[in-house]
Write an enzyme that holds these catalytic residues in place. Structure first.
Site, PDB file in Angstrom:
ATOM      1  N   TYR A 149      32.314  83.175 131.294  1.00  0.00           N
ATOM      2  CA  TYR A 149      31.366  82.385 130.503  1.00  0.00           C
ATOM      3  C   TYR A 149      30.116  83.210 130.212  1.00  0.00           C
ATOM      4  O   TYR A 149      29.546  83.123 129.121  1.00  0.00           O
ATOM      5  CB  TYR A 149      30.995  81.104 131.250  1.00  0.00           C
ATOM      6  CG  TYR A 149      32.149  80.130 131.380  1.00  0.00           C
ATOM      7  CD1 TYR A 149      32.498  79.287 130.325  1.00  0.00           C
ATOM      8  CD2 TYR A 149      32.896  80.051 132.550  1.00  0.00           C
ATOM      9  CE1 TYR A 149      33.558  78.396 130.429  1.00  0.00           C
ATOM     10  CE2 TYR A 149      33.959  79.158 132.666  1.00  0.00           C
ATOM     11  CZ  TYR A 149      34.282  78.333 131.608  1.00  0.00           C
ATOM     12  OH  TYR A 149      35.336  77.455 131.709  1.00  0.00           O
ATOM     13  N   CYS A 180      39.840  79.048 123.814  1.00  0.00           N
ATOM     14  CA  CYS A 180      38.858  78.839 124.883  1.00  0.00           C
ATOM     15  C   CYS A 180      39.509  78.918 126.261  1.00  0.00           C
ATOM     16  O   CYS A 180      38.809  79.065 127.267  1.00  0.00           O
ATOM     17  CB  CYS A 180      38.149  77.501 124.702  1.00  0.00           C
ATOM     18  SG  CYS A 180      39.238  76.072 124.627  1.00  0.00           S
ATOM     19  N   GLU A 207      50.557  84.068 128.361  1.00  0.00           N
ATOM     20  CA  GLU A 207      50.008  85.296 127.798  1.00  0.00           C
ATOM     21  C   GLU A 207      50.087  86.473 128.775  1.00  0.00           C
ATOM     22  O   GLU A 207      50.034  87.642 128.360  1.00  0.00           O
ATOM     23  CB  GLU A 207      48.561  85.062 127.362  1.00  0.00           C
ATOM     24  CG  GLU A 207      48.466  84.031 126.230  1.00  0.00           C
ATOM     25  CD  GLU A 207      47.056  83.899 125.680  1.00  0.00           C
ATOM     26  OE1 GLU A 207      46.149  84.623 126.153  1.00  0.00           O
ATOM     27  OE2 GLU A 207      46.861  83.057 124.783  1.00  0.00           O
TER      28      GLU A 207
END
Length: 209
Positions: A149, A180, A207
């Site tokens: 973040y 996100c 992924e």
């Protein structure tokens, strides 16, 4: 004639509907598709939508003429999402699956592991200000990679706005397509996710494979 003397027998003769059959399979769907096409041709639709199955459950896809504007998880309540789109964008909403075929196909390829980035036009009409800056950065996080973040806050131009990045991700109107899920805490733990922690785990595992 007084009311008490009125004939109370059936208003329609018996057997009026005898012989009528159910519409042939697919008839209603074809009629709906023709209606959607006609409405689109006359520019009567501002928001088109459809649903697709995925490893994360059923997803709602919605698009304007500018591009994909919303991807919603089932836990968000698709009816509530459509009502919010009507309130914020336009009440002229119609289920028009064919207008979202390309987005649906690319999502299918992504979940099959054969696509690493999306090539569909996006409409960020639901995001503004710093949140928009965050969302515009997220597609630059490479497939299979993550950023904290704090990293995203710095990239979006406000290094101290770490909590605001979390809020932007939590309110991302285009999850999966605008990734996100690739934003994690500085210690590597997942953090929150609009689709729930299991959905985030599935996406990161996909992924990483």
């Amino acid at each position: 004639m007084k009311d008490s003397q009125m004939d109370t027998g059936p208003l329609l003769p018996d057997g009026l509907f005898a012989g009528l059959t159910e519409p042939a399979p697919g008839t209603l769907e074809r009629l709906h598709d023709r209606l959607a096409a006609a409405a689109a041709g006359r520019q009567l639709i501002d928001v088109s939508y459809r649903t697709v199955d995925s490893p994360l459950g059923r997803l709602l896809l919605a698009a304007t003429e500018r591009g994909l504007v919303r991807v919603a998880f089932a836990l968000e309540d698709h009816d509530a999402v459509l009502q919010a789109l009507a309130d914020k964008l336009s009440p002229r909403i119609l289920e028009a699956p064919s207008r979202l075929d390309n987005a649906a196909r690319q999502l299918e390829e992504y979940f099959a592991g054969t696509r690493r980035s999306f090539e569909v036009p996006l409409d960020f009409a639901l995001s503004r200000g710093f949140r928009l800056s965050v969302l515009e950065h997220l597609p630059h996080i490479a497939y299979g990679s993550t950023e904290s973040y704090a990293d995203v806050a710095k990239a979006a131009g406000s290094p101290k706005a770490v909590r605001a990045v979390g809020s932007a991700c939590a309110n991302n109107p285009l999850p999966v397509v605008v990734p996100c899920h690739r934003v994690v805490r500085s210690d590597g733990s997942f953090g929150g996710y609009l689709g729930g922690p299991e959905a985030k785990r599935i996406l990161l595992a996909l992924e990483a494979a």
